[in-house]
Design a protein around this motif. Structure first.
Motif, PDB file in Angstrom:
ATOM      1  N   ALA A   1      -8.055   7.014   1.057  1.00  0.00           N
ATOM      2  CA  ALA A   1      -8.049   8.298   1.771  1.00  0.00           C
ATOM      3  C   ALA A   1      -7.948   8.193   3.120  1.00  0.00           C
ATOM      4  CB  ALA A   1      -9.002   9.119   1.032  1.00  0.00           C
ATOM      5  N   LYS A   2      -7.949   7.194   3.621  1.00  0.00           N
ATOM      6  CA  LYS A   2      -7.879   6.885   5.168  1.00  0.00           C
ATOM      7  C   LYS A   2      -6.503   6.823   5.904  1.00  0.00           C
ATOM      8  CE  LYS A   2      -9.301   3.569   8.944  1.00  0.00           C
ATOM      9  NZ  LYS A   2      -9.992   2.200   9.336  1.00  0.00           N
ATOM     10  N   LYS A   3      -6.425   7.497   6.924  1.00  0.00           N
ATOM     11  CA  LYS A   3      -4.987   7.716   7.410  1.00  0.00           C
ATOM     12  C   LYS A   3      -4.259   6.708   7.727  1.00  0.00           C
ATOM     13  CE  LYS A   3      -2.698  10.461  11.277  1.00  0.00           C
ATOM     14  NZ  LYS A   3      -3.085  11.094  12.698  1.00  0.00           N
TER      15      LYS A   3
ATOM     16  N   ALA B   1       0.958  -1.128   0.035  1.00  0.00           N
ATOM     17  CA  ALA B   1       0.057  -0.105   0.098  1.00  0.00           C
ATOM     18  C   ALA B   1       0.882   1.257  -0.105  1.00  0.00           C
ATOM     19  CB  ALA B   1      -0.815   0.085   1.326  1.00  0.00           C
ATOM     20  N   LYS B   2       0.659   2.162  -0.668  1.00  0.00           N
ATOM     21  CA  LYS B   2       1.243   3.414  -0.966  1.00  0.00           C
ATOM     22  C   LYS B   2       0.396   4.704   0.018  1.00  0.00           C
ATOM     23  CE  LYS B   2       3.039   2.578  -5.729  1.00  0.00           C
ATOM     24  NZ  LYS B   2       2.820   3.350  -7.003  1.00  0.00           N
ATOM     25  N   LEU B   3       1.481   5.271   0.813  1.00  0.00           N
ATOM     26  CA  LEU B   3       1.091   6.144   1.644  1.00  0.00           C
ATOM     27  C   LEU B   3       1.328   7.551   0.986  1.00  0.00           C
ATOM     28  CD1 LEU B   3       1.792   4.837   4.914  1.00  0.00           C
ATOM     29  CD2 LEU B   3      -0.531   5.307   4.132  1.00  0.00           C
TER      30      LEU B   3
ATOM     31  N   ASP C   1      -0.941  14.514   7.378  1.00  0.00           N
ATOM     32  CA  ASP C   1      -1.231  13.029   7.608  1.00  0.00           C
ATOM     33  C   ASP C   1      -0.960  12.521   6.402  1.00  0.00           C
ATOM     34  OD1 ASP C   1      -2.561  13.325   9.995  1.00  0.00           O
ATOM     35  OD2 ASP C   1      -4.326  13.766   9.217  1.00  0.00           O
ATOM     36  N   LEU C   2      -0.821  11.073   6.442  1.00  0.00           N
ATOM     37  CA  LEU C   2      -0.414  10.396   5.317  1.00  0.00           C
ATOM     38  C   LEU C   2      -1.443   9.356   5.222  1.00  0.00           C
ATOM     39  CD1 LEU C   2       3.304   9.064   5.969  1.00  0.00           C
ATOM     40  CD2 LEU C   2       2.378  10.822   4.221  1.00  0.00           C
ATOM     41  N   VAL C   3      -2.466   9.392   3.893  1.00  0.00           N
ATOM     42  CA  VAL C   3      -3.418   8.544   3.754  1.00  0.00           C
ATOM     43  C   VAL C   3      -3.290   7.565   2.558  1.00  0.00           C
ATOM     44  CG1 VAL C   3      -4.878  10.491   4.287  1.00  0.00           C
ATOM     45  CG2 VAL C   3      -4.159  10.328   1.981  1.00  0.00           C
ATOM     46  N   TYR C   4      -4.039   6.525   2.579  1.00  0.00           N
ATOM     47  CA  TYR C   4      -3.872   5.392   1.579  1.00  0.00           C
ATOM     48  C   TYR C   4      -4.260   5.987   0.063  1.00  0.00           C
ATOM     49  CZ  TYR C   4      -3.008   2.399   5.350  1.00  0.00           C
ATOM     50  OH  TYR C   4      -2.461   1.739   6.342  1.00  0.00           O
TER      51      TYR C   4
END
Length: 254
Positions: A208-210, A171-173, A227-230
């Motif tokens: 878009a979830k943190k 998964a990329k953040l 924040d970093l999100v998916y």
């Protein structure tokens, strides 16, 4: 306009004062909506800067404030911008001139260069020419002494996570917003992003979830966080998919 929006001038002035307080304009009291001198009608240079900063958020305004000359009535009537900086100052974007017998010559001057938007407020200048010179001097100082730098751009991939039992293995953040900071050119810059995120995550993953964060650190002090999100949705593998993965890994080892 005041009567159309609020029903009466008095009601509109009330809305003006309410909005001023919301913006932190604590040295402002509007008595009328035309800006003319009146008992109890007051505003400070700082409050004008706050009001101007709010206006700059609405970029459509520049379609009007950057016009130098225009005509009306099929060219029969010509108007010139009272803000002469629009024509003579590099990067000028607006914003508003004003003058009365009591306030004298005033201006909220705005200009943008190299990604930095500055506001210079001059009040009580003896002449129109002096207000433009003072505003230019203030803007020149700002552009000469300060700069802005973007540390993080919205959408940048800043970390990856292993995905357990997911339809994708990784998964990329991404950063959910830009981070730009103001710095003084004469001082050494030492601004670093510190990324904090788990090494792995269990599926499913929601876009878009943190999933982590970035601390912006300057000289050992945390200035802000992003924040970093998916970057994408990742579903959980079905049971058959899990067995196929186990079999595939077993065959690879063999």
């Amino acid at each position: 306009m005041a009567e159309h929006l609020a029903g009466s001038v008095e009601e509109f002035v009330g809305l003006m004062n309410k909005r001023a307080k919301e913006l932190g304009m604590n040295e402002t009291n509007f008595v009328n909506c035309n800006g003319l001198d009146a008992e109890g009608h007051k505003i400070s240079a700082y409050d004008i800067a706050l009001m101007s900063r709010e206006l700059l958020k609405h970029e459509d305004i520049f379609a009007f404030t950057t016009i130098w000359m225009d005509s009306l009535r099929n060219g029969k009537f010509t108007l010139s911008n009272t803000n002469k900086l629009i024509r003579f100052y590099k990067g000028a974007t607006g914003l508003k001139t004003g003058s009365t017998s009591v306030a004298k010559n005033c201006i909220s001057a705005t200009a943008k260069r190299d990604g930095m938007h500055l506001i210079a407020v001059v009040m009580g200048a003896p002449t129109s020419k002096e207000r433009f010179k003072d505003a230019s001097d203030l803007l020149n100082y700002g552009f000469g002494a300060y700069g802005v730098k973007t540390v993080i751009k919205k959408g940048d991939v800043l970390a990856t996570q292993k995905v357990n039992k997911g339809t994708k293995n990784e998964a990329k953040l991404i950063a959910d917003k830009d981070y730009t900071y103001l710095y003084k050119k004469s001082e050494k810059q030492n601004v670093l992003p510190e990324i904090s995120a788990e090494l792995s995550v269990d599926a499913p993953v929601e876009k878009a979830k943190k999933g982590g964060k970035v601390k912006i650190v300057a000289n050992g002090k945390v200035m802000d966080e992003v924040d970093l999100v998916y970057n994408d949705d990742i579903d959980k593998k079905k049971v058959s998919g899990v067995y196929l993965s186990i079999l595939s890994n077993w065959l690879k080892r063999g």
